[in-house]
Design a protein around this motif. Sequence first.
Motif, mmCIF file in Angstrom:
data_model
loop_
_atom_site.group_PDB
_atom_site.id
_atom_site.type_symbol
_atom_site.label_atom_id
_atom_site.label_comp_id
_atom_site.label_asym_id
_atom_site.label_seq_id
_atom_site.Cartn_x
_atom_site.Cartn_y
_atom_site.Cartn_z
ATOM 1 N N ALA A 1 71.832 21.050 45.681
ATOM 2 C CA ALA A 1 72.799 21.704 45.070
ATOM 3 C C ALA A 1 73.966 20.885 44.982
ATOM 4 C CB ALA A 1 72.744 23.055 45.879
ATOM 5 N N GLU A 2 74.584 20.253 46.125
ATOM 6 C CA GLU A 2 75.701 19.796 46.138
ATOM 7 C C GLU A 2 75.913 18.513 45.202
ATOM 8 O OE1 GLU A 2 73.820 20.152 48.768
ATOM 9 O OE2 GLU A 2 74.815 21.285 50.370
ATOM 10 N N ALA A 3 74.659 17.754 45.124
ATOM 11 C CA ALA A 3 74.493 16.783 44.147
ATOM 12 C C ALA A 3 74.730 17.261 42.849
ATOM 13 C CB ALA A 3 73.309 15.834 44.383
ATOM 14 N N VAL A 4 73.910 18.086 42.250
ATOM 15 C CA VAL A 4 73.975 18.767 41.126
ATOM 16 C C VAL A 4 75.412 19.132 40.663
ATOM 17 C CG1 VAL A 4 73.209 20.950 39.633
ATOM 18 C CG2 VAL A 4 71.675 19.571 41.008
ATOM 19 N N THR A 5 76.277 19.912 41.812
ATOM 20 C CA THR A 5 77.468 20.318 41.511
ATOM 21 C C THR A 5 78.453 19.171 41.340
ATOM 22 O OG1 THR A 5 77.464 22.252 42.720
ATOM 23 C CG2 THR A 5 79.644 21.497 42.400
ATOM 24 N N ARG A 6 78.123 18.080 41.978
ATOM 25 C CA ARG A 6 79.011 16.821 41.621
ATOM 26 C C ARG A 6 79.093 16.194 40.473
ATOM 27 N NH1 ARG A 6 82.144 13.535 40.471
ATOM 28 N NH2 ARG A 6 82.655 11.612 41.521
ATOM 29 N N VAL A 7 77.591 16.009 39.894
ATOM 30 C CA VAL A 7 77.188 15.659 38.560
ATOM 31 C C VAL A 7 77.873 16.656 37.583
ATOM 32 C CG1 VAL A 7 75.737 14.807 36.806
ATOM 33 C CG2 VAL A 7 75.368 14.298 39.195
ATOM 34 N N ALA A 8 77.809 17.887 37.552
ATOM 35 C CA ALA A 8 78.347 18.678 36.758
ATOM 36 C C ALA A 8 79.864 18.627 36.678
ATOM 37 C CB ALA A 8 77.912 20.224 37.166
ATOM 38 N N GLU A 9 80.586 18.446 37.722
ATOM 39 C CA GLU A 9 81.932 18.415 37.718
ATOM 40 C C GLU A 9 82.488 17.408 36.757
ATOM 41 O OE1 GLU A 9 82.825 20.208 42.301
ATOM 42 O OE2 GLU A 9 82.937 18.075 41.837
ATOM 43 N N THR A 10 81.709 16.262 36.302
ATOM 44 C CA THR A 10 82.021 15.110 35.326
ATOM 45 C C THR A 10 82.227 15.730 34.053
ATOM 46 O OG1 THR A 10 79.770 14.577 34.888
ATOM 47 C CG2 THR A 10 80.996 13.592 36.818
ATOM 48 N N GLU A 11 81.585 16.749 33.692
ATOM 49 C CA GLU A 11 81.754 17.596 32.387
ATOM 50 C C GLU A 11 81.261 16.395 31.243
ATOM 51 O OE1 GLU A 11 85.543 18.918 31.876
ATOM 52 O OE2 GLU A 11 85.010 20.896 33.133
ATOM 53 N N SER A 12 80.327 15.917 31.422
ATOM 54 C CA SER A 12 79.727 14.799 30.656
ATOM 55 C C SER A 12 78.977 15.255 29.700
ATOM 56 C CB SER A 12 78.597 13.875 31.597
ATOM 57 O OG SER A 12 79.693 13.309 32.542
ATOM 58 N N ASP A 13 78.807 14.357 28.500
ATOM 59 C CA ASP A 13 78.049 14.507 27.476
ATOM 60 C C ASP A 13 76.603 14.330 27.682
ATOM 61 O OD1 ASP A 13 80.257 15.329 25.527
ATOM 62 O OD2 ASP A 13 80.530 13.040 25.816
ATOM 63 N N LEU A 14 76.187 13.297 28.518
ATOM 64 C CA LEU A 14 74.887 13.050 28.556
ATOM 65 C C LEU A 14 74.554 12.273 29.972
ATOM 66 C CD1 LEU A 14 72.336 12.305 26.841
ATOM 67 C CD2 LEU A 14 73.329 9.906 26.492
ATOM 68 N N LEU A 15 73.418 12.268 30.309
ATOM 69 C CA LEU A 15 72.865 11.539 31.365
ATOM 70 C C LEU A 15 72.093 10.370 30.859
ATOM 71 C CD1 LEU A 15 71.534 14.428 33.792
ATOM 72 C CD2 LEU A 15 73.876 13.458 33.537
ATOM 73 N N PHE A 16 72.306 8.940 31.371
ATOM 74 C CA PHE A 16 71.403 8.039 30.742
ATOM 75 C C PHE A 16 70.683 7.542 31.839
ATOM 76 C CE2 PHE A 16 69.521 4.145 29.130
ATOM 77 C CZ PHE A 16 69.355 4.354 27.718
ATOM 78 N N VAL A 17 69.361 7.555 32.325
ATOM 79 C CA VAL A 17 68.710 7.236 33.355
ATOM 80 C C VAL A 17 67.715 6.207 33.104
ATOM 81 C CG1 VAL A 17 66.938 8.171 35.164
ATOM 82 C CG2 VAL A 17 68.520 9.696 33.888
ATOM 83 N N CYS A 18 67.690 5.200 34.198
ATOM 84 C CA CYS A 18 66.806 4.021 33.898
ATOM 85 C C CYS A 18 66.850 3.309 35.227
ATOM 86 C CB CYS A 18 67.296 3.082 32.823
ATOM 87 S SG CYS A 18 66.191 1.541 32.921
ATOM 88 N N ASP A 19 65.290 3.108 35.588
ATOM 89 C CA ASP A 19 65.119 2.367 36.608
ATOM 90 C C ASP A 19 65.780 3.272 38.155
ATOM 91 O OD1 ASP A 19 63.799 0.667 38.297
ATOM 92 O OD2 ASP A 19 64.849 -1.036 37.641
#
Length: 335
Positions: free
Chosen positions: A85-103
């Motif tokens: 939950a803490e990690a999800v909150t931290r990423v959500a706080e960036t208010e980003s358009d997109l997650l780009f995932v690789c490796d």
Amino acid sequence: MPEATASEPPVAPADPPMRIVLMGTGPFAVPTFDAIRRAGHSIALVVTRPERIRKSRKGPPPAPVRAWANQHDLPIFDPPSINDAEAVTRVAETESDLLFVCDYGQILSPQALETARLGGLNLHGSLLPAYRGAAPVQWALWQGEQTTGVSVIHMTPRLDGGPIVAQDTLAIDPHETAGQLEDRLAQRGVSTSLRALDELARWDGQSLWGQPQDPAAVTKAPRLKKSDGHINWKQSAQRIDYQVRAMQPWPTAFTLLRRSDGSEQRLTIREVAFSDRTPPPGTEPGTPQVDGQQLFVACGDAMVQIRRLQPAGKREMAAADYLRGHPLEDSARFE
């Protein structure tokens, strides 16, 4: 946008630029991540795996994505689990358009994928739906594929299961190792990923985007184990060549040399070659044959030549150098 150096191919500026969270750990991600940066997208955060525990003062080098992020003074976040939950909150706080995932090395939960306005894109080193999983490059080589490629998918909670939004092929060189092929695929993934980002910027968010994967065509590429490198000499010479190249740089292909006195030596096999020799009738697979400075081994359908090997605890060497210091008696066997 900064100008490309002599070693960096030019990257067209993003139009429009997006605010992106990058998620990755290993070397496959770095060329694409750097191209995204140079295209002018805003990097809100670089999420990577935690650093490995140091067992000595020197310790292991930082993972490639971490080293790259440090080089460019980008913010780093390394939670043990991206789905806490803490990690999800931290990423959500960036208010980003997109997650780009690789490796990256972790599977994102639905809650983690929902932290960005447009969800996530994932760059994968195979022609999906073939070779879903952690080791697509190695399995493509091991299975004798002549062609592979890269795919960018719109991420769903299923592993590598989202619709394909961009894909490019690459012919496999008949002599390259998995490490060499992975390097070439990482470079091929740059243009594929940038094309997917351009298309995403024009997506209306409502219509179907991408090509659904055919469930009937799915093949798996699970993470390799050290035991996967153990050579079974009953295989064909072709299959042994595939295995030797697929296992480099890790876990490496190996065999056990058993001598007449019962002693055993582990040998890492670095390079083999096909031979036009045929073993004498009744020859058991794994039987070595020395001809001058050349080392051959009987396999399932022929004799395969070992060109380079590495005894346990020693340096890699040509087979001729090994034979000079370690003559093989007639009863020696590879197992």
